[in-house]
Design an enzyme around this catalytic site. Structure first.
Site, mmCIF file in Angstrom:
data_model
loop_
_atom_site.group_PDB
_atom_site.id
_atom_site.type_symbol
_atom_site.label_atom_id
_atom_site.label_comp_id
_atom_site.label_asym_id
_atom_site.label_seq_id
_atom_site.Cartn_x
_atom_site.Cartn_y
_atom_site.Cartn_z
ATOM 1 N N ASP A 116 112.505 59.728 -53.775
ATOM 2 C CA ASP A 116 113.843 60.219 -54.117
ATOM 3 C C ASP A 116 114.896 59.333 -53.471
ATOM 4 O O ASP A 116 114.631 58.635 -52.487
ATOM 5 C CB ASP A 116 114.024 61.666 -53.626
ATOM 6 C CG ASP A 116 113.120 62.639 -54.367
ATOM 7 O OD1 ASP A 116 112.783 62.354 -55.531
ATOM 8 O OD2 ASP A 116 112.748 63.667 -53.772
ATOM 9 N N HIS A 165 111.279 55.303 -58.396
ATOM 10 C CA HIS A 165 111.957 56.592 -58.353
ATOM 11 C C HIS A 165 111.038 57.730 -58.807
ATOM 12 O O HIS A 165 111.352 58.919 -58.591
ATOM 13 C CB HIS A 165 113.208 56.540 -59.239
ATOM 14 C CG HIS A 165 114.323 57.438 -58.772
ATOM 15 N ND1 HIS A 165 114.160 58.366 -57.774
ATOM 16 C CD2 HIS A 165 115.613 57.548 -59.181
ATOM 17 C CE1 HIS A 165 115.304 59.009 -57.580
ATOM 18 N NE2 HIS A 165 116.201 58.530 -58.422
#
Length: 408
Positions: free
Chosen positions: A383, A379
């Site tokens: 995204d 992450h």
């Protein structure tokens, strides 16, 4: 004249290995380039060949020792001048036929997995024919012998032969046993890298499911023609690798990686394919998979699978990779959260196909062959929108394989 046997170069950045097994014992004749020992590196097992023909004169290290590249592990006496095995005394009785596998008198060299199987089934390893390299026992040999022994014990017979000498006593009812086995270097590396990924990356997993009807219909329709033309069976992995390549082209961050404070984007897709090997999971890389045909992908995967089982994959074949595909479905997994393979930023987890009720666009309900897909990603770089988009692209391509052919 004696010749030293040194640990060969093991590949870029690899400076040491563990001696996993001696393939020859002192006094054994060896040919030039014949393997005398097996080394375990961080990624693969590497056999050490003899540089000359002669007799193994001396072993300089023991199984389990860590040795550096260039270290001397043995000496070969050229010609017939090597140390000979001690002659047997004429009146010496033969060794007990059921000696335990780890007995000091046992001449066989057994891997930890084979030793465990022998002890579990109470077998005499000296009476099992080995199908491995140089006649070595494999775990499959032991399991086959155990199965045959069980079948023989239950077979009806008018005349029963005298029972064979008893094997090592099985555990008594209620007895609790333990066995300590040293972790292989490969297993240690797998553990270290997986923990490193958890400690470093911001791991997150997104899920979706895919209707495999069209893929299964395509395989059924074309499998015979495909195999006849290309000499390889049309499997599922080709569809998933092609679908992944299509998605990664549209969402390049999923195919990228973090290097310090920079993001490295790739204009190619090198797919690491998780393959089960005797000592653990290995991930050979299909280079430029985005430029390959279905047949080329299937041939590469089949070759990797065979050589992973034989232990002949090279380290160069497992170096690099920009994205990983792992198929836990072959073992029956319904759902999982795979861990990325650093420095990669994402991994696709495949799972088993099962019939489930699905609501169709017209509102009717039908049983369809469904598979859960899991995309784990870092992450820090990817995204949620990008991860979900990539996974949906894969789902769309698999549910309508024509997209793979017309590049949609």
């Amino acid at each position: 004249m004696a010749t030293d046997v040194q640990v060969p170069a093991l590949g870029e950045s690899i400076t040491e290995a563990t001696l996993g097994e001696w393939l020859k014992q002192p006094g054994d004749a060896v040919g030039r380039d014949e393997p005398i020992a097996s080394l375990e590196t961080d990624k693969v097992a590497v056999e050490v060949p003899s540089p000359v023909a002669g007799t193994l004169d001396e072993q300089m290290v023991a199984v389990g020792d860590t040795i550096e590249v260039g270290a001397i592990i043995a000496r070969i006496a050229e010609g017939a001048g090597g140390k000979k095995a001690a002659p047997k005394e004429a009146a010496a009785p033969p060794p007990p036929p059921a000696a335990p596998a780890d007995s000091a008198a046992q001449p066989l060299t057994l891997s930890p997995a084979v030793r465990r199987a022998v002890l579990e089934h109470g077998l005499d390893p000296s009476k099992i024919a080995g199908t491995g390299k140089d006649g070595r026992l494999t775990k499959d040999d032991v399991l086959a012998a155990a199965k045959a022994q069980k079948a023989e014990a239950h077979a009806p017979s008018m005349e029963r032969a005298e029972p064979a000498p008893s094997a090592p006593a099985a555990a008594a009812p209620g007895e609790r046993r333990e066995e300590r086995v040293r972790m292989t270097r490969l297993r240690q590396t797998i553990a270290s890298r997986l923990k490193e990924a958890q400690n470093t990356a911001a791991l997150l997993t997104t899920f979706n499911d895919v209707d495999m009807t069209e893929v299964m219909e395509a395989r059924k329709k074309y499998k015979e023609l495909f195999e006849k033309k290309h000499g390889i069976r049309l499997g599922f992995m080709g569809f998933f690798v092609k679908a992944a390549c299509l998605a990664l082209r549209d969402v390049p961050s999923v195919n990228a990686q973090i290097d310090g404070d920079e993001i490295v984007y790739h204009d190619y897709v090198d797919v690491s394919v998780a393959v089960s090997a005797p000592n653990g999971l290995v991930v050979p890389v299909i280079r430029s998979a985005d430029q390959m045909s279905f047949a080329e992908i299937e041939l590469a995967i089949a070759d990797f699978g065979k050589r992973a089982k034989d232990g002949t994959l090279s380290m160069d074949e497992m170096r690099g990779g920009t994205f990983t595909v792992s198929n836990g479905g072959v073992f029956g997994s319904l759902l999982s959260t795979p861990i990325i393979n650093p420095p990669q930023s994402a991994v696709l987890g495949m799972h088993r196909i099962e019939q489930r009720p699905v609501v169709l666009p017209d509102g009717s309900i039908a049983a369809r062959p469904m598979m859960y897909l899991a995309l784990s990603y870092d992450h820090r770089l990817i995204d949620g929108r990008e991860a979900v988009t990539a996974l949906v692209r894969m789902k769309e391509a698999l549910e309508d394989p024509m997209r793979l052919l017309i590049d949609l």
